[in-house]
Design a protein around this motif. Structure first.
Motif, short mmCIF file in Angstrom:
data_model
loop_
_atom_site.label_atom_id
_atom_site.label_comp_id
_atom_site.label_asym_id
_atom_site.label_seq_id
_atom_site.Cartn_x
_atom_site.Cartn_y
_atom_site.Cartn_z
N HIS A 77 -27.13 -23.03 -30.56
CA HIS A 77 -25.91 -22.93 -29.76
C HIS A 77 -25.54 -21.50 -29.42
O HIS A 77 -24.74 -21.27 -28.51
CB HIS A 77 -24.74 -23.59 -30.51
N GLU A 83 -27.57 -18.07 -20.64
CA GLU A 83 -26.92 -17.00 -19.89
C GLU A 83 -27.93 -16.24 -19.03
O GLU A 83 -27.67 -15.92 -17.87
CB GLU A 83 -26.22 -16.04 -20.84
N ARG A 103 -24.47 -33.37 -15.20
CA ARG A 103 -23.75 -33.51 -16.47
C ARG A 103 -22.91 -34.78 -16.45
O ARG A 103 -22.87 -35.53 -17.43
CB ARG A 103 -22.87 -32.29 -16.72
N GLU A 142 -13.39 -30.57 -25.58
CA GLU A 142 -14.81 -30.66 -25.91
C GLU A 142 -15.05 -31.61 -27.08
O GLU A 142 -16.10 -32.25 -27.15
CB GLU A 142 -15.36 -29.27 -26.24
N ARG A 146 -17.90 -34.39 -26.74
CA ARG A 146 -19.01 -34.28 -27.69
C ARG A 146 -19.14 -35.56 -28.51
O ARG A 146 -20.25 -36.04 -28.76
CB ARG A 146 -18.83 -33.08 -28.62
N ILE A 162 -25.52 -30.13 -23.78
CA ILE A 162 -25.05 -28.83 -24.25
C ILE A 162 -25.48 -27.73 -23.27
O ILE A 162 -24.68 -26.85 -22.92
CB ILE A 162 -25.58 -28.54 -25.66
N LYS A 165 -23.56 -28.08 -19.99
CA LYS A 165 -22.17 -27.65 -20.20
C LYS A 165 -22.08 -26.12 -20.16
O LYS A 165 -21.16 -25.56 -19.57
CB LYS A 165 -21.68 -28.19 -21.55
N GLN A 166 -23.06 -25.45 -20.76
CA GLN A 166 -23.07 -23.99 -20.75
C GLN A 166 -23.38 -23.45 -19.36
O GLN A 166 -22.75 -22.50 -18.90
CB GLN A 166 -24.09 -23.48 -21.76
N LYS A 169 -20.41 -23.38 -16.89
CA LYS A 169 -19.28 -22.53 -17.25
C LYS A 169 -18.27 -23.25 -18.15
O LYS A 169 -17.05 -23.16 -17.95
CB LYS A 169 -18.60 -22.00 -15.99
N GLU A 170 -18.79 -24.00 -19.12
CA GLU A 170 -17.96 -24.60 -20.17
C GLU A 170 -16.72 -25.32 -19.62
O GLU A 170 -15.60 -24.86 -19.78
CB GLU A 170 -17.54 -23.52 -21.17
N TYR A 172 -15.09 -27.88 -20.52
CA TYR A 172 -14.17 -28.56 -21.43
C TYR A 172 -13.54 -27.63 -22.47
O TYR A 172 -13.13 -28.07 -23.53
CB TYR A 172 -14.89 -29.71 -22.14
N THR A 173 -13.48 -26.36 -22.15
CA THR A 173 -12.87 -25.42 -23.10
C THR A 173 -11.37 -25.65 -23.23
O THR A 173 -10.71 -26.11 -22.30
CB THR A 173 -13.11 -23.97 -22.65
#
Length: 215
Positions: A77, A83, A103, A142, A146, A162, A165-166, A169-170, A172-173
């Motif tokens: 993770h 990135e 997604r 999240e 999850r 996962i 999601k990354q 740009k995330e 569900y932050t």
């Protein structure tokens, strides 16, 4: 060119065999992998080739070297591969849309799997999440998604989710807001009742609200 191609093939082969060693020996994140000398002997290649492969994997954050301690498998993770790749690959808005749509396909199917399985939809986690939404008016976004993905019981889908999601740009932050409460309450309730279509409609309504809030 004739020199670079074999070197490239050797690098890929070393990485594949190293992955096989990690899997066969069940080395977990944080676990120590064999030394350069041992790897060179096991894979029958020069230590310089092993060193270059390990250095590349370390730059991507897949392994980490501790001075005087050896080389260890990094936490999946926390690695920087997503990135790095996204910097080069996701350069257009349509690319991000494709990630978002892919997604959501996985998420809708996970909702369907959970809602249609009596055992899965009756797990205590849904009652707990619903109670938090009703009583406190918010939950960690999240955590909800999850749990849905994990409960659908497909480890490959979890890993892909996962990454997406990354890449995306995330989305569900943070904690949910009061505005999201009706959609979340409906989503969780309909999953528990086994109403697949209604659960998915509530999910889509919720994600549209999230997307709108980020515009």
């Amino acid at each position: 060119m004739s020199v670079e191609k074999p070197a490239s093939k050797m690098f890929i082969q070393i990485v594949r065999e190293l992955r096989g060693i990690i899997q066969d020996e069940k080395i977990p994140p944080g676990g120590k992998i064999p030394s350069e000398r041992v790897l060179a002997e096991r894979l029958n290649v020069g230590r310089s080739s092993i060193r270059e492969a390990l250095r590349s994997l370390e730059l991507l954050g897949l392994i980490e070297t501790r001075r005087g301690g050896g080389t260890f498998v990094a936490d999946f993770h926390n690695h920087q591969l997503v990135e790095v790749l996204s910097t080069f690959i996701l350069q257009e808005e349509k690319d991000l849309r494709n990630v978002h749509e892919t997604r959501m396909i996985l998420e809708r199917d996970a909702i369907r799997i959970v809602a249609e399985d009596e055992t899965l939809r009756n797990l205590p986690v849904w009652e707990s999440l619903l109670t938090n939404v009703i009583a406190e008016g918010r939950i960690a976004r999240e955590d909800l998604m999850r749990e849905i993905i994990i409960t659908s019981n497909n480890r490959l889908v979890l890993k892909i989710w996962i990454l997406l999601k990354q890449y995306g740009k995330e989305p569900y932050t943070g904690l949910s807001t009061e505005e999201e409460k009706p959609q979340l309450q409906t989503l969780i309730s309909e999953i528990m009742l086994g109403h697949t279509k209604k659960a998915i409609i509530a999910f889509e309504s919720w994600t549209k609200l999230l997307h709108k809030g980020r515009e």
